[in-house]
Design a protein around this motif. Structure first.
Motif, PDB file in Angstrom:
ATOM      1  N   ALA A 137       0.850  -1.210   0.000  1.00 24.37           N
ATOM      2  CA  ALA A 137       0.000   0.000   0.000  1.00 24.37           C
ATOM      3  C   ALA A 137       0.879   1.250   0.000  1.00 24.37           C
ATOM      4  O   ALA A 137       0.637   2.195  -0.750  1.00 24.37           O
ATOM      5  CB  ALA A 137      -0.901  -0.016   1.221  1.00 24.37           C
ATOM      6  N   ASP A 138       1.926   1.230   0.810  1.00 19.03           N
ATOM      7  CA  ASP A 138       2.816   2.398   0.837  1.00 19.03           C
ATOM      8  C   ASP A 138       3.515   2.597  -0.500  1.00 19.03           C
ATOM      9  O   ASP A 138       3.812   3.717  -0.896  1.00 19.03           O
ATOM     10  CB  ASP A 138       3.850   2.259   1.974  1.00 19.03           C
ATOM     11  CG  ASP A 138       3.298   2.758   3.321  1.00 19.03           C
ATOM     12  OD1 ASP A 138       3.777   2.288   4.376  1.00 19.03           O
ATOM     13  OD2 ASP A 138       2.389   3.616   3.310  1.00 19.03           O
ATOM     14  N   SER A 139       3.738   1.503  -1.222  1.00 20.90           N
ATOM     15  CA  SER A 139       4.391   1.659  -2.538  1.00 20.90           C
ATOM     16  C   SER A 139       3.412   2.277  -3.545  1.00 20.90           C
ATOM     17  O   SER A 139       3.821   2.938  -4.490  1.00 20.90           O
ATOM     18  CB  SER A 139       4.898   0.311  -3.067  1.00 20.90           C
ATOM     19  OG  SER A 139       3.819  -0.502  -3.499  1.00 20.90           O
ATOM     20  N   LEU A 140       2.109   2.070  -3.298  1.00 23.68           N
ATOM     21  CA  LEU A 140       1.097   2.712  -4.161  1.00 23.68           C
ATOM     22  C   LEU A 140       0.980   4.196  -3.789  1.00 23.68           C
ATOM     23  O   LEU A 140       0.686   5.033  -4.630  1.00 23.68           O
ATOM     24  CB  LEU A 140      -0.265   2.046  -3.974  1.00 23.68           C
ATOM     25  CG  LEU A 140      -0.414   0.586  -4.413  1.00 23.68           C
ATOM     26  CD1 LEU A 140      -1.816   0.075  -4.079  1.00 23.68           C
ATOM     27  CD2 LEU A 140      -0.128   0.434  -5.913  1.00 23.68           C
ATOM     28  N   GLY A 141       1.149   4.489  -2.511  1.00 20.90           N
ATOM     29  CA  GLY A 141       1.024   5.861  -2.029  1.00 20.90           C
ATOM     30  C   GLY A 141      -0.349   6.091  -1.433  1.00 20.90           C
ATOM     31  O   GLY A 141      -1.373   5.787  -2.066  1.00 20.90           O
ATOM     32  N   VAL A 142      -0.404   6.623  -0.217  1.00 24.95           N
ATOM     33  CA  VAL A 142      -1.682   6.818   0.480  1.00 24.95           C
ATOM     34  C   VAL A 142      -2.610   7.738  -0.313  1.00 24.95           C
ATOM     35  O   VAL A 142      -3.805   7.467  -0.464  1.00 24.95           O
ATOM     36  CB  VAL A 142      -1.443   7.379   1.900  1.00 24.95           C
ATOM     37  CG1 VAL A 142      -2.756   7.804   2.538  1.00 24.95           C
ATOM     38  CG2 VAL A 142      -0.733   6.351   2.768  1.00 24.95           C
ATOM     39  N   ALA A 143      -2.067   8.777  -0.899  1.00 26.03           N
ATOM     40  CA  ALA A 143      -2.920   9.732  -1.644  1.00 26.03           C
ATOM     41  C   ALA A 143      -3.608   9.027  -2.808  1.00 26.03           C
ATOM     42  O   ALA A 143      -4.816   9.199  -3.034  1.00 26.03           O
ATOM     43  CB  ALA A 143      -2.079  10.892  -2.140  1.00 26.03           C
ATOM     44  N   ASN A 144      -2.877   8.169  -3.497  1.00 22.99           N
ATOM     45  CA  ASN A 144      -3.474   7.449  -4.635  1.00 22.99           C
ATOM     46  C   ASN A 144      -4.561   6.488  -4.142  1.00 22.99           C
ATOM     47  O   ASN A 144      -5.599   6.333  -4.773  1.00 22.99           O
ATOM     48  CB  ASN A 144      -2.399   6.664  -5.385  1.00 22.99           C
ATOM     49  CG  ASN A 144      -1.374   7.577  -6.021  1.00 22.99           C
ATOM     50  OD1 ASN A 144      -1.723   8.678  -6.461  1.00 22.99           O
ATOM     51  ND2 ASN A 144      -0.115   7.148  -6.034  1.00 22.99           N
ATOM     52  N   ILE A 145      -4.299   5.856  -3.012  1.00 21.13           N
ATOM     53  CA  ILE A 145      -5.282   4.917  -2.446  1.00 21.13           C
ATOM     54  C   ILE A 145      -6.560   5.669  -2.085  1.00 21.13           C
ATOM     55  O   ILE A 145      -7.667   5.244  -2.425  1.00 21.13           O
ATOM     56  CB  ILE A 145      -4.687   4.202  -1.213  1.00 21.13           C
ATOM     57  CG1 ILE A 145      -3.583   3.232  -1.644  1.00 21.13           C
ATOM     58  CG2 ILE A 145      -5.768   3.463  -0.424  1.00 21.13           C
ATOM     59  CD1 ILE A 145      -2.773   2.663  -0.496  1.00 21.13           C
ATOM     60  N   VAL A 146      -6.409   6.794  -1.425  1.00 20.28           N
ATOM     61  CA  VAL A 146      -7.597   7.581  -1.023  1.00 20.28           C
ATOM     62  C   VAL A 146      -8.369   8.044  -2.249  1.00 20.28           C
ATOM     63  O   VAL A 146      -9.600   7.920  -2.311  1.00 20.28           O
ATOM     64  CB  VAL A 146      -7.181   8.774  -0.148  1.00 20.28           C
ATOM     65  CG1 VAL A 146      -8.354   9.718   0.070  1.00 20.28           C
ATOM     66  CG2 VAL A 146      -6.622   8.284   1.197  1.00 20.28           C
ATOM     67  N   ALA A 147      -7.661   8.485  -3.263  1.00 21.88           N
ATOM     68  CA  ALA A 147      -8.347   8.967  -4.482  1.00 21.88           C
ATOM     69  C   ALA A 147      -9.163   7.849  -5.114  1.00 21.88           C
ATOM     70  O   ALA A 147     -10.343   8.015  -5.461  1.00 21.88           O
ATOM     71  CB  ALA A 147      -7.314   9.495  -5.470  1.00 21.88           C
ATOM     72  N   LYS A 148      -8.598   6.672  -5.211  1.00 18.62           N
ATOM     73  CA  LYS A 148      -9.300   5.537  -5.830  1.00 18.62           C
ATOM     74  C   LYS A 148     -10.478   5.104  -4.967  1.00 18.62           C
ATOM     75  O   LYS A 148     -11.565   4.820  -5.463  1.00 18.62           O
ATOM     76  CB  LYS A 148      -8.309   4.380  -6.030  1.00 18.62           C
ATOM     77  CG  LYS A 148      -8.892   3.163  -6.727  1.00 18.62           C
ATOM     78  CD  LYS A 148      -9.318   3.460  -8.174  1.00 18.62           C
ATOM     79  CE  LYS A 148      -9.976   2.233  -8.805  1.00 18.62           C
ATOM     80  NZ  LYS A 148     -10.715   2.517 -10.044  1.00 18.62           N
ATOM     81  N   LEU A 149     -10.286   5.087  -3.652  1.00 19.30           N
ATOM     82  CA  LEU A 149     -11.382   4.701  -2.747  1.00 19.30           C
ATOM     83  C   LEU A 149     -12.529   5.705  -2.851  1.00 19.30           C
ATOM     84  O   LEU A 149     -13.703   5.323  -2.866  1.00 19.30           O
ATOM     85  CB  LEU A 149     -10.889   4.607  -1.302  1.00 19.30           C
ATOM     86  CG  LEU A 149     -10.052   3.380  -0.937  1.00 19.30           C
ATOM     87  CD1 LEU A 149      -9.430   3.542   0.453  1.00 19.30           C
ATOM     88  CD2 LEU A 149     -10.897   2.108  -0.994  1.00 19.30           C
TER      89      LEU A 149
END
Ligand code: T1G
Length: 685
Positions: free
Chosen positions: A642-654
């Protein structure tokens, strides 16, 4: 970390010292370079390189890999040793791995203690050897033998190494043999760089590529290692060394190496927390309640650790079944050569099967592995309380049930802890230690001590439905069923997740464990389920149709004659029917969207688990997902990924998905906390 030197006659003895395994850091390399700078020395005809304590050298210090490669670099030190006019002899003890093995290859002559372990496990860290192993080993032992060792990180014992020609001899005192080795033998020992190129072995090369593709799919380093070894027959050593070094430097900073290094250290950090200072209960005599698959596996794991076991069942028939189940595991271990006949007899002599709890009167720990029913567990705990000493620790292997409710069965709930094993319990390394509201430090300390004795990976979990792993798994399956219902098929979902790196997808995996287990949990949750949360009924229909998985010959797949899985159009049609009833217009998801949704569902749930304190750290979630649920190790576990994806990217997709279904996809508060604080998931707790 240092290099000790001493003279003994015409020998200069150089000892690497960096407890506990002499990892080769910059100070060690500098010490070796200093020795090289001091040569030649009057009266010194040889340098004897050896290691302090239990190791020769366990390889480069992997802790340095997150920073720049520091001078002197190991490959330069190795090349200088090989070219040294004063010949170096390796006197090898304990382990010579990675850079340790490469230092030995730079020496003219290699002598090892019996049982010494040698190997080039760099691929397990996502890199190739960086100091010459892919170039020197094929020249020394041939291309085929080198291809059998380096691309899969295989380690071998000194005896096999001698047969291969990797070492020149075995002795209980390698240093003395090296000190007194006759000049003639030393003269004859050529540096490997003077040996001819190895013959090209096309069949061995093709076989090596096939092995790494099958055993280590998606991983870059093993494939590159085969290429580097294969090329040794075509090019000068200097060219090969340069290519190997550049490959090592490139891989070292790549995602896969970072992930595998993270797992290497996470695994070793998995031990009792510093605040847990209480002494554990003695672990010589342990009771196991329930002789089914789990109970028998736990009992066998205890026998493997040298414990005495009392395996308790409800009646005579249960006792017979329990013994049969343990004997099955003993037979399988005998067949696979894991234990000898004497070992099997020793294990049989240390286990008692009984329906009389009085037989466990001397046990100081009991592990309940009975049927997943609260009534059954309450009955078992009441009997254990009556039969065992008051200070005995009582553990439940429950996968989902409320440990606090189980603990309430006994008058002193502080002695109750959860010990959640994973099937097969004598093989899977993960052990969730579940801390009940009343669990004492002694109970927890006993869990950790047992984990250490069984060589498990212990992870502390709080009480919730499914603890850490099964709670994440439930979201993974929910996301899979939703994608299936809305537009996919079980086989498309499975294929997408195998391509992500799982050994098998969620549907094939559930066919193995049985659809009835998750079905029973859904029924248990009926009363407390969020009415606003979308419910996917397909898995219930499967159970109603008797499609429970392999054990009934058909589940998400059919297994005609018990053989390989076959897609079943009836199963695919269930989604069409249910979608029709629900008025859903199905979507044709691609593999990327499937992977994205299933992984995000797990990440979001894991963030809630962290946020609620059910897991203590992102690293613990990584250990659980890799060692309990097959998350690809080379991705570093769920939270590292998840950290390699980046938290900001995860939040945007969610947030995108939350527009579709806010109940399921609203980002966890922990993710927002990471964004507010500007920290990663690894840092936030
Ligand atoms: N770097 C840093 N620390 C290491 C280490 C290493 N290579 N190996 C072990 N440790 C630490 C470990 O973290 C633990 O620390 C302690 O030592 C005991 O380890 C140039 C680039 C040798 C078989 O991959 O396989 O060389 O927890 O608990 O069970 O081409 O350690 O006590 O703080 O595992 O007895 C290649 C890795 C490196 C070998 C011993 N070498 N190590 O097992 O003890 S890359 C490896 C092991 C390289 C060259 C390339 C095992 C062991 P702490 P442990 P163990």
């Amino acid at each position: 970390m240092k290099v000790n030197t001493r003279r003994e006659g015409a020998a200069l003895i150089v000892e690497m010292e960096n407890a506990p395994v002499n990892a080769i850091g910059q100070a060690m390399r500098a010490g070796l370079a200093e020795v090289l700078d001091s040569l030649p020395i009057n009266g010194v005809t040889r340098v004897v390189l050896t290691g302090a304590g239990k190791a020769f050298a366990a390889g480069a210090d992997a802790r340095e890999f997150d920073g720049p490669a520091l001078d002197p670099q190991l490959n330069d030190v190795v090349n200088r040793i090989e070219r040294s006019e004063t010949p170096w002899i390796a006197a090898i003890n304990g382990v010579a791995l990675g850079g340790g093995g490469e230092l030995a290859l730079a020496c003219r002559y290699r002598i090892a203690r019996p049982g010494t372990v040698l190997g080039f496990p760099e691929v397990n860290l996502g890199i190739v050897p960086g100091s010459g192993a892919t170039q020197r080993l094929p020249r020394l032992i041939g291309m085929k033998a080198a291809l059998a060792l380096i691309p899969t990180g295989q380690a071998i014992k000194a005896e096999e190494a001698e047969t291969l020609g990797l070492i020149d001899g075995i002795s209980d005192d390698p240093v003395q043999v090296a000190v007194h080795l006759d000049e003639g033998s030393l003269e004859l020992a050529n540096p490997i760089c003077d040996l001819p190129r190895p013959e090209r072995e096309d069949d061995a090369i093709a076989a090596a590529f096939a092995v790494v593709a099958k055993k280590l799919p998606n991983q870059i380093a093993p494939h590159r290692a085969v290429e580097l070894i294969a090329a040794t027959s075509e090019r000068p050593m200097a060219e090969g060394l340069a290519d190997e070094r550049q490959t090592f430097l490139d891989l070292r900073v790549g995602d896969q190496a970072r992930a595998l290094r993270h797992m290497f250290f996470a695994e070793r950090a998995a031990k009792a927390p510093d605040w847990l200072t209480e002494a554990p209960a003695p672990l010589d005599q342990i009771a196991v309640v329930g002789g089914g698959t789990m109970g028998a596996g736990i009992a066998y794991a205890l026998l493997n650790a040298g414990k005495r076991v009392v395996l308790l069942e409800t009646d005579a028939a249960g006792v017979v079944r329990a013994q049969e189940n343990v004997e099955k595991i003993i037979d399988a271990s005998l067949k696979r050569g894991l234990i000898s006949e004497a070992g099997a007899e020793d294990r049989r002599a240390r286990i008692t099967y009984s329906a009389d709890y009085g037989e466990a009167a001397a046990c100081t720990l009991a592990i309940e592995a009975a049927f997943e029913s609260m009534d059954v567990k309450r009955e078992v705990f009441a009997k254990l309380e009556a039969a065992l000493p008051a200070e005995a620790i009582l553990a439940s292997n429950t996968s989902y049930l409320d440990l606090d409710e189980i603990a309430a069965t006994v008058s002193d709930p502080s002695r109750v802890v959860g010990l959640h094993f994973f099937a097969p319990a004598h093989i899977m390394k993960l052990l969730e230690i579940v801390r009940g509201a009343a669990s004492s430090d002694r109970a927890l300390a006993t869990g950790y001590a047992l984990g250490k004795a069984l060589r498990k990976i212990p992870v502390l979990a709080g009480v919730c439905d499914g603890f850490i792993g099964n709670r994440i798994l439930a979201r993974y399956r929910e996301a899979a069923d939703t994608v299936f219902m809305d537009g996919s098929t079980p086989w498309e979902v499975d294929e997408a997740m195998v391509d992500f790196g799982y050994a098998m997808g969620p549907y094939e995996a559930q066919d193995l464990s049985g659809l009835d287990i998750a079905h029973a949990n859904r029924r248990r949750q009926d009363a407390t389920r969020d009415p606003n949360r979308r419910y996917i009924p397909i898995a219930d229909r499967m159970v109603e149709l008797g499609k429970l998985g392999r054990k009934t010959g058909a589940g998400w797949y059919r297994y005609p004659g018990g053989n390989g899985k076959v897609e079943d159009p009836i199963v695919a049609d269930l989604a069409l029917e249910e979608a029709h009833f629900a008025g859903i217009t199905r979507t044709d998801y691609g593999a990327d969207e499937i992977r994205g949704r299933l992984v995000l569902a797990m990440i979001n749930e894991a963030c809630d688990i962290l946020n609620e304190g059910i897991a203590a750290s992102a690293r613990d979630v990584d250990l659980v997902t890799v060692f309990g649920y097959g998350f690809p190790r080379w991705r570093g576990g769920l939270m590292h990924y998840a950290d390699s994806l980046g938290v900001a990217n995860i939040v945007a997709k969610l947030e995108e998905l939350a527009a579709e279904d806010p109940v399921v996809w609203t980002p966890s508060p922990l993710l927002r906390e990471c964004l507010d604080k500007g920290v990663t998931l690894a840092e936030v707790r």
